[in-house]
Enzyme design. Sequence first.
Site, PDB file in Angstrom:
ATOM      1  N   ASP A   1       5.671  -5.506   2.410  1.00  0.00           N
ATOM      2  CA  ASP A   1       4.955  -5.422   3.719  1.00  0.00           C
ATOM      3  C   ASP A   1       5.448  -5.288   4.965  1.00  0.00           C
ATOM      4  O   ASP A   1       7.013  -5.998   5.395  1.00  0.00           O
ATOM      5  CB  ASP A   1       4.435  -6.218   3.207  1.00  0.00           C
ATOM      6  CG  ASP A   1       3.176  -5.977   2.330  1.00  0.00           C
ATOM      7  OD1 ASP A   1       2.307  -5.101   2.118  1.00  0.00           O
ATOM      8  OD2 ASP A   1       3.359  -6.845   1.274  1.00  0.00           O
TER       9      ASP A   1
ATOM     10  N   GLU B   1      -9.235  -3.867  -2.157  1.00  0.00           N
ATOM     11  CA  GLU B   1      -7.521  -4.929  -2.537  1.00  0.00           C
ATOM     12  C   GLU B   1      -7.401  -5.899  -2.140  1.00  0.00           C
ATOM     13  O   GLU B   1      -7.597  -6.141  -0.443  1.00  0.00           O
ATOM     14  CB  GLU B   1      -6.444  -3.348  -1.846  1.00  0.00           C
ATOM     15  CG  GLU B   1      -6.710  -2.653  -3.249  1.00  0.00           C
ATOM     16  CD  GLU B   1      -5.525  -1.382  -2.383  1.00  0.00           C
ATOM     17  OE1 GLU B   1      -4.582  -2.133  -1.687  1.00  0.00           O
ATOM     18  OE2 GLU B   1      -5.239  -0.509  -2.118  1.00  0.00           O
TER      19      GLU B   1
END
Length: 262
Positions: free
Chosen positions: A62, A51
Amino acid sequence: MKVTHMNRINTLFANTRQKVLSVYFTAGFPNIDDTLSVAKHLEKAGADIVEIGMPFSDPVADGPTIQESNKQALDNGMNLELLFKQLEKLRDNVSIPVILMGYINPVIQYGVERFCQSCEAVGVDGLILPDLPMAEYLTEYHSTFEKHGLKNVFLITPQTSEDRIKTVDDNTDGFIYMVSSASTTGAQSSFGDEQKSYFEKVNGMELKNPALVGFGISNRTTFEQATAYSAGAIVGSAFIKLLSKSDDLENDINTFVKELKG
């Protein structure tokens, strides 16, 4: 109905639904030219999916580790134009599925159709765009993604209702990203009972698509716990930490993947 070639993600899950390891890293981190070599070393070490994060100035889902890597990559000069240039030789070096992960804003600025064309040209298999709502995906983007052979990956969390999980499953052809907790990304040493019962619940729903657990996978223990209830797990922050202090990418990546998968 047009017949598409078998996407690498579909091929992977047709052959294995156990202990699949997907590893996330940020493009252009730690150094601007590391993108392709990190991907290459990951495959060699035994990762099943790569990824690649598309750096964005405000990565809302995040945690601090990945936010910091985004900032550094942007400071290094990474952007989508450059990323696609770096990925021109992707398929000479990497044969496993490659997914681009990021936020919808830079994709829209680049141009959705053009973005999907660029993905297809370099051999990207799928996209994870956490802030792209499903309704919008289905009405606006689905046919474009499909045309260019791109699988869209939706996220579910412990707060996602069973109805919604079924809808996600119905509109997925690849895998489902099962977020382990409602917090932001980041490593933790083990999963609690609440997370395990959520894993069990989803596992018991007998979805047609495999699920990969992400957020909080950092070591052998969390990898084993997550993969006991799912097809595999996604590692991000722990890998970014490794990259940020590595003096020997190939060696360190090899050790990291081997220790995780056992």
